[in-house]
Design an enzyme around this catalytic site. Structure first.
Site, PDB file in Angstrom:
ATOM      1  N   ARG A  82       0.819  -1.209   0.000  1.00  0.00           N
ATOM      2  CA  ARG A  82       0.000   0.000   0.000  1.00  0.00           C
ATOM      3  C   ARG A  82       0.858   1.267   0.000  1.00  0.00           C
ATOM      4  NH1 ARG A  82      -5.713  -0.384   0.899  1.00  0.00           N
ATOM      5  NH2 ARG A  82      -5.744   1.885   1.030  1.00  0.00           N
ATOM      6  N   ILE A 109      -8.094   4.765   1.413  1.00  0.00           N
ATOM      7  CA  ILE A 109      -7.531   5.714   2.362  1.00  0.00           C
ATOM      8  C   ILE A 109      -6.206   6.228   1.825  1.00  0.00           C
ATOM      9  CG2 ILE A 109      -6.587   5.996   4.687  1.00  0.00           C
ATOM     10  CD1 ILE A 109      -8.630   3.960   5.651  1.00  0.00           C
ATOM     11  N   ASN A 124     -12.844  15.996   0.669  1.00  0.00           N
ATOM     12  CA  ASN A 124     -13.606  14.742   0.698  1.00  0.00           C
ATOM     13  C   ASN A 124     -15.033  15.033   1.156  1.00  0.00           C
ATOM     14  OD1 ASN A 124     -13.925  11.889   0.549  1.00  0.00           O
ATOM     15  ND2 ASN A 124     -13.737  11.746   2.769  1.00  0.00           N
ATOM     16  N   THR A 125     -15.937  14.136   0.823  1.00  0.00           N
ATOM     17  CA  THR A 125     -17.305  14.222   1.332  1.00  0.00           C
ATOM     18  C   THR A 125     -17.602  13.005   2.197  1.00  0.00           C
ATOM     19  OG1 THR A 125     -18.263  13.075  -0.575  1.00  0.00           O
ATOM     20  CG2 THR A 125     -18.083  15.475  -0.720  1.00  0.00           C
ATOM     21  N   HIS A 126     -18.518  13.189   3.144  1.00  0.00           N
ATOM     22  CA  HIS A 126     -18.916  12.082   4.026  1.00  0.00           C
ATOM     23  C   HIS A 126     -20.415  12.171   4.280  1.00  0.00           C
ATOM     24  CE1 HIS A 126     -18.604   8.976   7.045  1.00  0.00           C
ATOM     25  NE2 HIS A 126     -19.304   9.738   7.868  1.00  0.00           N
ATOM     26  N   ASP A 158      -7.186  14.589   6.451  1.00  0.00           N
ATOM     27  CA  ASP A 158      -5.943  14.531   7.210  1.00  0.00           C
ATOM     28  C   ASP A 158      -5.582  13.059   7.394  1.00  0.00           C
ATOM     29  OD1 ASP A 158      -7.640  13.623   9.212  1.00  0.00           O
ATOM     30  OD2 ASP A 158      -7.285  15.322  10.571  1.00  0.00           O
ATOM     31  N   ASP A 162     -11.970  10.455   8.436  1.00  0.00           N
ATOM     32  CA  ASP A 162     -13.021  11.475   8.502  1.00  0.00           C
ATOM     33  C   ASP A 162     -12.823  12.422   9.679  1.00  0.00           C
ATOM     34  OD1 ASP A 162     -14.314  10.339   6.253  1.00  0.00           O
ATOM     35  OD2 ASP A 162     -15.324   8.890   7.537  1.00  0.00           O
TER      36      ASP A 162
END
Length: 217
Positions: A82, A109, A124-126, A158, A162
């Site tokens: 990764r 991630i 980003n959206t959550h 970051d 989230d």
């Protein structure tokens, strides 16, 4: 990456350069494409310069190709681990010299190398009102908890899950008849509009991050 100290970012040029990362259908990408097409890149404040993905054969890449945009794919399985994938993705994005990176339904991630190169510029959206219900099952968990409202959050990425500074939020009422699918669809409608609004604001006006606060002039 946001920290306790103040940091600032102002697009280097107008319109701002955006790289969008996708993993699936690309509906958030399409919302951005539509806004830019309708308003014009200079009026909106941004242009999409490339779209990247972590897998082949997805609708999000097809949307990008129809729009005439450069695309690239960086698959985890093509790298030793990764960390190597994260370095490769960071480099692929950096090649397009973005002012902002938009994670639009990107389901991986982002790691240390990516954040080191692009931190403080990754949006980003959550599908929940952070800090409530972070992680992969925010809609399901809000329903199970018995919350009366939920919504969506647009935030900077970051090194947590989230946990980055919140830029904007939209509220969605939870109805008695809601199941996870119905609620998620209503959240997505609000999310797309909010993302378009936020990206345009950041691109046109720049922003400053002070601790956990995002300040837009």
């Amino acid at each position: 990456m946001a920290s306790a100290s103040s940091s600032s970012a102002v697009p280097a040029a107008s319109p701002a350069r955006i790289v969008v990362l996708v993993s699936g259908s690309g509906t958030n990408l399409q919302a951005l494409l539509d806004a830019i097409a309708e308003q014009g890149a200079r009026t909106y404040g941004a242009e999409i310069v490339a779209v990247g993905a972590d897998r082949d054969g997805i609708a999000g890449l097809e949307r990008a190709e129809r729009a005439g945009l450069p695309v690239f794919v960086c698959r985890v399985k093509d790298h030793a681990d990764r960390a190597a994938w994260d370095r490769a993705l960071a480099g692929a994005v950096a090649a397009y010299q973005p002012d902002l990176v938009v994670s639009a339904g990107f389901m991986k991630i982002l790691g240390e190398d990516f954040l080191a190169r692009h931190g403080g510029r990754i949006i980003n959206t959550h599908p929940a009102l952070l800090p409530s219900f972070p992680g992969a099952h925010g809609v399901r968990e809000a329903l199970a908890y018995g919350a009366k409202v939920t919504g969506c959050t647009v935030h900077f990425v970051d090194d947590g899950v989230d946990t980055g500074p919140v830029i904007a939020q939209g509220v969605v009422e939870i109805r008695d008849a809601d199941d996870e699918s119905a609620l998620h669809e209503r959240i997505k409608e609000v999310e797309r509009k909010l993302l378009v609004e936020v990206v345009g604001l950041l691109a046109r006006h720049g922003y400053r991050i002070e601790g956990r606060k995002v300040l837009i002039p």
